[in-house]
Scaffold this active site. Structure first.
Site, PDB file in Angstrom:
ATOM      1  N   GLN A   1      11.780  19.017  23.512  1.00  0.00           N
ATOM      2  CA  GLN A   1      12.071  18.913  25.081  1.00  0.00           C
ATOM      3  C   GLN A   1      10.635  18.911  25.742  1.00  0.00           C
ATOM      4  O   GLN A   1      10.581  18.352  26.873  1.00  0.00           O
ATOM      5  CB  GLN A   1      13.056  19.890  25.517  1.00  0.00           C
ATOM      6  CG  GLN A   1      13.174  20.432  27.072  1.00  0.00           C
ATOM      7  CD  GLN A   1      13.756  19.130  27.622  1.00  0.00           C
ATOM      8  OE1 GLN A   1      14.575  18.300  26.958  1.00  0.00           O
ATOM      9  NE2 GLN A   1      13.755  18.892  29.011  1.00  0.00           N
ATOM     10  N   GLU A   2       9.847  20.077  25.293  1.00  0.00           N
ATOM     11  CA  GLU A   2       8.621  20.313  26.284  1.00  0.00           C
ATOM     12  C   GLU A   2       7.458  19.308  26.089  1.00  0.00           C
ATOM     13  O   GLU A   2       7.034  18.880  26.925  1.00  0.00           O
ATOM     14  CB  GLU A   2       8.246  21.743  25.504  1.00  0.00           C
ATOM     15  CG  GLU A   2       8.969  22.851  26.002  1.00  0.00           C
ATOM     16  CD  GLU A   2       8.818  23.094  27.384  1.00  0.00           C
ATOM     17  OE1 GLU A   2       8.042  22.676  28.156  1.00  0.00           O
ATOM     18  OE2 GLU A   2       9.678  24.216  27.583  1.00  0.00           O
TER      19      GLU A   2
END
Length: 819
Positions: free
Chosen positions: A688-689
């Site tokens: 996600q990051e």
């Protein structure tokens, strides 16, 4: 909370130079695993939670090939000291000539990456002497030597070796000539620098690179005080540049060049151009400062705009006041609007309200008048005048019931009530909105929110009734799964278990891979007596590529991909991406350590191939093999967008794992073990990051795989006793994952095991997460109460990704991904 029972039977831990690989010999029975797991590596929770005592066996000698592989992983992880030690061990004896050749080259590369420039020079020169022209990396060694000499500040030697590299390989000539120009700048030889930069322009790979080099040429002319030629470069840039912010910068730089040349009128003309044309740009503000300091008259309205957009709120107010006073009857109402916004930013709510009232009362035809009503209400709310804000909203809707903003006004009125926990008032306002404006763009969302307000008040019958109305009135809404999920929760609290089951089943089917479908399945499992927490699992399937699964994916691609001019095969020689100039440049840039430039080339290549799924598939595999994981995943995402499926999780398993990979698994699993985390949750966070890009950076300067802000990194380093921490360490995967895992575990512990709150804190800060928590509220109400849209999306998206990883890599659940 994160570690349920262990299912493993037999576990062996093998260690190589501190690199741990975990295997599970038998996972499902006393005999053998199911056929679909044969030949795959699994990791058990026992191995993570604590190693089983090994059976004493003689320690085999570590082979050079194993040391080379360990060193490669260390280098990929940014642990250059460990890589150096491993390469030295290979060179100490027992290695073949080819292995020694590889070790020496990468040893020099590791010294360079670790900042040991003198050792890099000595090692790389030794490589050149021993392997003169015999190794495919021979030309690249000259480039690495040039980089090492740059690090030492020996610019002349750097130029020599850059030119030696170019004599042997010219695929990235533009980039190399730029570096040569930079070296000449440091040598003070500006004429040679300009020549090198002009060479770089000859085959500029992109418009962005082109204007970047022209800026450098202009700067070099300024160093020579040749202002005329510098300005000519700026004008050439303006022929190409299209982005307003950048054009403002170039106008400002041209103005400064004229100013230093002594041609003040032309300088002021450039500054005025920036001020008048690009008021939102920072360089427009810098231009304004130059004009004001020189006593040049600037239109007060434009001056106010520039000041406002650049955060100089009091000067903006003063400028707008002068503008209005200069023409009391003929001034633009926009001056009151922006003055009101400036006062609002200063916290002067009464003056803001006054300006908005002046606009509303005296400029009925002004384009900002309608928005002024909304800003006036917001200003009153900011001052704590709840009743005054409500009155503004109600007055607008009463006066203009058919206005295009009427729905928005009622929505904000309801949101204001909800933010003050006046849930009954908010629910009624949402219902009025939907009743009056059923076709408004968020009328369906208004019904949903009304139900949530009633649910917070424990008015479950009212909530259920509202959500049933939603399902009747908006059967095709994209929010259908959310409504069904919350209806199921309401039925459950009402004791209507079978109706709850039915509603949750429909929610799970409405959007199978979506957040609310996944939450619905979890809630159904709870009803059925499975009280296991949502974050945690028993085993991980460490999958390697299976030829039959790759063939299945390729057959699926060919079944629908219809690209004009293509023969439908992956080996079409006319469309081999390896011959694409961008691919060749990107591959070479990566090989010589210019990763950021390589990423730019591959991004441009993805855009070039955006409508060719077969080429994108080739590129996805190529990027994966080169460690460009974000680029690989982006290719898969584009393929899915072009395909007949809605989600990659509906596609072939091979493609699913390309989209949800286990990169850096040695680091992720080890740090999950050290911090008591579910490894798949940490994989989901990294995806996600950063999409597994070690050099990812955000606008807020969050960096690396887990996107740590340098100040937070400094705090973590102090807590971990990391005495030699530097912010650049965040670009090293082994540091970044350690810090990110520790910080996530810290937040989970700080929030009493509440993973949802911990994820919100990871994204938006613990202070905001505390604010969003309500006493006695469940996880779902907490997520709905996150007021930052980006943070709520973050938590929901991470939940979806975590379950995608579970479906692909956790034991028998793997079958669910195939259906």
């Amino acid at each position: 909370m994160l570690w349920p029972r262990n299912l493993g039977k037999q576990c062996r831990v093998a260690s190589l130079l501190g690199l741990t690989t975990l295997f599970l010999a038998s996972q499902f029975s006393e005999t053998s695993p199911p056929a679909e797991f044969i030949g795959r590596e699994l990791i058990s929770i026992t191995a993570i939670a604590g190693p089983i005592a090994p059976t004493p066996t003689p320690t085999p000698a570590i082979q050079p090939a194993e040391r080379l592989e360990a060193a490669r992983i260390y280098r990929q992880n940014g642990d250059y000291q460990s890589a150096i030690a491993a390469y030295k061990a290979v060179l100490a004896g027992g290695a073949s000539s080819r292995q020694a050749e590889e070790a020496r080259y990468h040893l020099g590369e590791s010294y360079l990456a670790g900042g040991s420039y003198k050792l890099a020079v000595d090692t790389l020169k030794g490589f050149l002497q021993e392997h003169r022209g015999s190794d495919k990396r021979y030309p690249q060694t000259f480039f690495l030597l040039a980089q090492a000499y740059q690090g030492l500040g020996d610019w002349a030697e750097a130029v020599k070796y850059y030119r030696a590299y170019l004599a042997r390989r010219d695929v990235i000539a533009s980039y190399v000539n730029e570096l040569i120009g930079d070296c000449y700048i440091n040598l003070g030889n500006y004429s040679e620098a300009i020549s090198a930069y002009e060479e770089a322009l000859r085959e500029a790979p992109s418009a962005g690179f082109h204007v970047h080099i022209r800026e450098k040429i202009a700067d070099t002319y300024l160093r020579q005080q040749n202002y005329e030629l510098a300005i000519a470069q700026y004008d050439a840039i303006l022929e190409i540049a299209r982005i307003g912010y950048y054009r403002a910068k170039v106008e400002y730089l041209a103005g400064m060049a004229y100013l230093n040349w002594g041609q003040t009128d032309k300088a002021h003309a450039r500054f005025l151009k920036a001020v008048d044309t690009y008021p939102e740009a920072r360089y427009a503000y810098l231009s304004l400062v130059e004009l004001v300091n020189a006593g040049v008259e600037v239109d007060d309205f434009q001056r106010g705009l520039v000041d406002y957009y650049n955060g100089a709120y009091q000067p903006a107010v003063d400028a707008f006041r002068r503008y209005v006073q200069a023409d009391p009857t003929g001034h633009s109402g926009a001056a009151h609007y922006y003055a009101g916004l400036a006062y609002k930013a200063l916290g002067n709510c009464e003056s803001a309200r006054h300006e908005f009232d002046l606009l509303i009362d005296t400029h009925p035809e002004d384009e900002h008048r309608d928005q002024a009503w909304l800003e006036k209400a917001a200003a009153l709310a900011d001052c704590g005048d709840y009743d005054g804000a409500v009155q503004v909203y109600q007055t607008f809707v009463r006066l203009y019931p058919q206005h295009k903003l009427a729905g928005e006004v009622l929505w904000r009125r309801a949101q204001l009530a909800e933010s003050h926990k006046r849930y009954d008032e908010a629910a009624k306002t949402y219902l009025v909105l939907q009743s009056r404006y059923p076709q408004w763009e968020r009328a369906d969302a208004a019904l949903l929110q009304a139900g949530l307000c009633y649910y917070r008040l424990a008015k479950d019958e009212e909530a259920a009734g509202v959500w049933r109305k939603f399902l009747e009135d908006y059967a095709q809404s994209r929010l259908r799964a959310k409504a069904l999920f919350w209806l199921g929760k309401a039925y459950l609290r009402l004791g209507r278990t079978e109706e709850a089951r039915q509603s949750l089943a429909e929610a799970a089917a409405a959007s199978p891979q979506g957040y609310y479908a996944l939450r619905a399945r979890e809630l159904r499992r709870t009803i059925d007596g499975d009280a296991s927490p949502p974050f945690g699992g028993a085993n991980i399937l460490l999958v390697t590529d299976r030829p039959e699964e790759q063939k299945e994916a390729e057959a699926w691609l060919k079944s629908w991909a219809d690209v004009p001019g293509r023969n439908g095969e992956f080996d079409d020689p006319e469309f081999d991406i390896a011959y694409n100039p961008r691919f060749r440049r990107g591959r070479e840039l990566l090989a010589v350590g210019l990763r950021e430039e390589a990423l730019d080339e591959f991004k441009a290549l993805r855009e070039e191939l955006a409508d060719d799924p077969l080429a994108l598939y080739q590129l996805a595999l190529a990027c994966r093999s080169m460690g460009l994981y974000r680029s690989s995943i982006r290719c898969v995402q584009r393929i899915v967008h072009l395909s007949p499926i809605e989600s990659v999780l509906e596609g072939p398993l091979f493609l699913q794992r390309l989209a949800y990979p286990l990169y850096f698994k040695d680091l992720v699993i080890a740090e999950a073990q050290a911090n008591g985390l579910d490894p798949l949750l940490l994989f989901a966070v990294v995806r996600q990051e950063s999409l597994f890009e070690p050099q990812a950076a955000s606008w807020a300067d969050a960096r690396g795989l887990t996107q740590i802000v340098p100040s937070t990194g400094e705090w973590i380093a102090a807590r971990l006793g990391w005495s030699e921490y530097h912010s650049d360490d965040l670009d090293k995967p082994y540091v970044n994952i350690r810090f990110g895992a520790w910080y996530l575990a810290y937040q989970i512990q700080d929030f009493g095991g509440n993973v949802f709150a911990a994820l919100a804190a990871y994204n938006a800060g613990p202070g905001n997460a505390i604010r969003w928590l309500e006493d006695g509220s469940d996880d779902d109400l907490f997520v709905e109460g996150i007021t930052f849209a980006e943070s709520q999306f973050y938590v929901k998206r991470l939940y979806e990704q975590y379950f995608a990883y579970n479906a692909l890599y956790r034991g028998m659940e793997i079958e669910s991904a195939r259906k």
